[in-house]
Design a protein around this motif. Sequence first.
Motif, mmCIF file in Angstrom:
data_model
loop_
_atom_site.group_PDB
_atom_site.id
_atom_site.type_symbol
_atom_site.label_atom_id
_atom_site.label_comp_id
_atom_site.label_asym_id
_atom_site.label_seq_id
_atom_site.Cartn_x
_atom_site.Cartn_y
_atom_site.Cartn_z
ATOM 1 N N HIS A 219 -4.591 2.198 2.198
ATOM 2 C CA HIS A 219 -3.372 2.890 2.621
ATOM 3 C C HIS A 219 -2.905 2.346 3.966
ATOM 4 C CE1 HIS A 219 -4.780 5.617 -0.480
ATOM 5 N NE2 HIS A 219 -3.640 6.290 -0.429
ATOM 6 N N VAL B 97 1.067 6.699 4.611
ATOM 7 C CA VAL B 97 0.995 7.988 5.278
ATOM 8 C C VAL B 97 1.918 7.865 6.482
ATOM 9 C CG1 VAL B 97 -0.459 9.617 6.518
ATOM 10 C CG2 VAL B 97 -1.376 8.399 4.532
ATOM 11 N N SER C 87 5.506 12.303 6.365
ATOM 12 C CA SER C 87 4.623 13.167 5.567
ATOM 13 C C SER C 87 3.884 14.118 6.504
ATOM 14 C CB SER C 87 3.638 12.346 4.736
ATOM 15 O OG SER C 87 2.955 11.382 5.520
ATOM 16 N N VAL D 128 -0.462 11.590 1.971
ATOM 17 C CA VAL D 128 0.312 10.405 1.596
ATOM 18 C C VAL D 128 1.758 10.841 1.355
ATOM 19 C CG1 VAL D 128 0.593 8.598 -0.153
ATOM 20 C CG2 VAL D 128 -1.695 9.293 0.579
ATOM 21 N N LYS D 129 2.696 10.017 1.757
ATOM 22 C CA LYS D 129 4.116 10.322 1.544
ATOM 23 C C LYS D 129 4.412 10.356 0.046
ATOM 24 C CE LYS D 129 8.550 10.760 2.546
ATOM 25 N NZ LYS D 129 9.065 12.020 3.090
ATOM 26 N N LYS D 130 5.083 11.422 -0.391
ATOM 27 C CA LYS D 130 5.419 11.565 -1.809
ATOM 28 C C LYS D 130 6.869 11.983 -1.963
ATOM 29 C CE LYS D 130 0.780 12.741 -3.454
ATOM 30 N NZ LYS D 130 -0.047 13.728 -4.191
ATOM 31 N N HIS E 53 -4.753 2.242 7.642
ATOM 32 C CA HIS E 53 -5.156 3.633 7.826
ATOM 33 C C HIS E 53 -6.643 3.706 8.173
ATOM 34 C CE1 HIS E 53 -5.617 7.913 7.290
ATOM 35 N NE2 HIS E 53 -4.313 8.032 7.172
ATOM 36 N N ASN F 36 5.059 3.953 -1.690
ATOM 37 C CA ASN F 36 4.457 2.819 -0.989
ATOM 38 C C ASN F 36 5.436 2.313 0.071
ATOM 39 O OD1 ASN F 36 6.370 1.215 -2.329
ATOM 40 N ND2 ASN F 36 4.961 0.716 -3.990
ATOM 41 N N THR G 125 3.915 9.040 -5.562
ATOM 42 C CA THR G 125 3.430 8.411 -4.335
ATOM 43 C C THR G 125 4.400 7.330 -3.860
ATOM 44 O OG1 THR G 125 1.114 8.833 -4.913
ATOM 45 C CG2 THR G 125 1.536 7.079 -3.333
ATOM 46 N N LYS H 114 -8.323 6.162 5.194
ATOM 47 C CA LYS H 114 -7.926 6.046 3.783
ATOM 48 C C LYS H 114 -7.819 4.567 3.419
ATOM 49 C CE LYS H 114 -5.325 10.384 3.138
ATOM 50 N NZ LYS H 114 -5.491 11.040 4.432
ATOM 51 N N ASN I 6 0.804 -1.226 0.000
ATOM 52 C CA ASN I 6 0.000 0.000 0.000
ATOM 53 C C ASN I 6 0.841 1.281 0.000
ATOM 54 O OD1 ASN I 6 -2.277 -1.604 0.220
ATOM 55 N ND2 ASN I 6 -2.391 -1.424 2.441
ATOM 56 N N PRO I 7 0.261 2.376 -0.520
ATOM 57 C CA PRO I 7 0.860 3.703 -0.288
ATOM 58 C C PRO I 7 0.857 3.989 1.209
ATOM 59 C CG PRO I 7 -0.821 3.795 -2.009
ATOM 60 C CD PRO I 7 -0.940 2.448 -1.367
#
Length: 636
Positions: free
Chosen positions: A97, A45, A130, A280-282, A91, A290, A288, A94, A42-43
């Motif tokens: 996530h 956070v 993030s 979300v952490k980018k 999450h 994961n 994005t 979300k 998953n992406p």
Amino acid sequence: MCVCVCASSATMQKPVCLIDTGMDGILRVKQKALDILQQIQNPVVVVGVVGLYRTGKSYLMNQLAGKQTGFALGSTIESKTKGIWMWCVPHPSKAGHTLVLLDTEGLGDIQKGDSKHDTKIFSLAVLLSSTLIYNSRGTIDNKAIEELQFVTEISEHIKFKSSDEVGDSAHFVKFFPTFIWAVRDFTLELKLDNKCTTEDEYLELALQLKTGTSKITTEYNLPRECIRNYFPSRKCFVFPFPTNPENLTALDHLESSDLLSNFLEKSREFCDFVFHESPVKKLQDGQTVNARVFGHLVKTYVDTISKGDIPCLENAVVAMAQIENEAAVKEGLQVYKSGMEQLKENFPVEVMEITAKHQDLNMTATQAFMKRSFKDTEGKHLKELEETINDLFEGYLRQNQESSKRKCEEILSQLSAEMATNLKEGIYAERGGYGLFCNDVKKIVDDYKKNTGKQVKAEEVLKDFLQQKSVDSNLIRQADKRLTEKEKKIAEQREKEILLEQDLMSKEQERLQLEQKMAAEQKSNLERVNQLKDKMEAEMRLMRAEGEKEMQSKLREQAALLEKGFKEKADMMAQEMREFQIKNAEAEERRSREFTSMMESMNQRHGEAMSQMMRQHQEQMKSLVRRPRNDGCVVL
């Protein structure tokens, strides 16, 4: 400690140590934590907490995990958390996530006796999060802001580009986390000039700059300017005392009924904000992150710091891109090979079936690659995927042809078994044997065509069979006393025509198969081009969105400076924004050129492949226009 992880739900029963400090003082990543991250698709956070030791950071993180216990809580003057600990949970708001909670070692622990260690921990928290929570006690006064001295040193410990000089921090806002200041055990009233004020206004008031250029004013403004510039997205929560002082040492064992209602209400408000507002952490260009990529980032940053080097955002992204793009190629190839191996179990199949499967899997494999890859600026990895798939396709075509050839030969072997016996027993050596032999050959050919249908090697195998039998036919014909010399010559001519016609049919079958292959290549290239265009458009939208986000942040900060009378600083920011817009436009143009170059290279490879197949097709067409003459010779 036993940690259970479910890859689908990203659930850990307990936190684990992510980054540890060895006896030599060097930071190291724990492999167990990386293994956990590798299992989560998953992406993420990522919410990290920093602050002075013994300020209750771990309690907040346990609340975010939805647990009463987990991260170690200290009730003495000793700092409980060492290094950085990680807890991955689904999450709460979300779907799809994972919430990654990072509890960091308390800053300012006198037992460490190494202020540089605190800076490393703080820098890692900024790089990895993030959303970053700064936890303190009491009030946000000048002393509290001075204790956040690490923010003034960030530009000396983090670089954006490898070519940047230390201190070049103009781009930090692109990747720095949302900032939350959590003030614990707050006892003051939120009032200003006898008017109620909000928590955020309280924070902004504490970060207000003073006018003037004296040394005292400059030193006063420095940490405030850093917080304002590095963390344009900021929020404040003030927490009252959670319970009576005598219960504080057992905070993780208290029931909700033992905690004060206003503290519980503020805790719920804090958690709700983190759950719904933490991004979300980018990466710096909006890519994005994961859990797998996050693990790579952790390893890259920690290894860099442990070597005594300064972490560089650009280098980290390049390293991540290399790892992920190589993995993306493998993933795409696995998708392709898995599907083709399933089809292989049914070999031999018609050319139309194998080319259709190739097209479908090629598109799916490219989609898998595009989804995972990023910053493949020169298209090197896309080219590798494309060329490897083409090589694999050629291999599967050969295997299908070999399988078809074996099957056709087996069919002919079974159908001609009786003829082989007759040849051994001399049945065709008797008077009239030639006619009997021709009838048997015709029956074998008719039955063979019924049994082979659209086998890709049907015509070629039949051609080889007829050529082999022409030797027997010639001997039998010459020995047959029933035939006159004239009849023998006519029969011989007819056999030549049959052999030539079968040769043409074999070439015609190869031509049709080549045309199907060419059509497949045309369609596959069109799909690749469309997928690359979609990826380009998505990346460009991300770049514009990130640029707009940063520009809006700068505009708000400039407006605040003007409102407070800092015209000179506002003018400097205006110049910075103009330069930012120019650099953004240049970056967008550069990325557009890179995509155009990738597209041209892709079309060039497609053109070369099509040219090679066209040359083969032309040769085949030349052989197909040849026709037999009555005397058995061949004319053009």
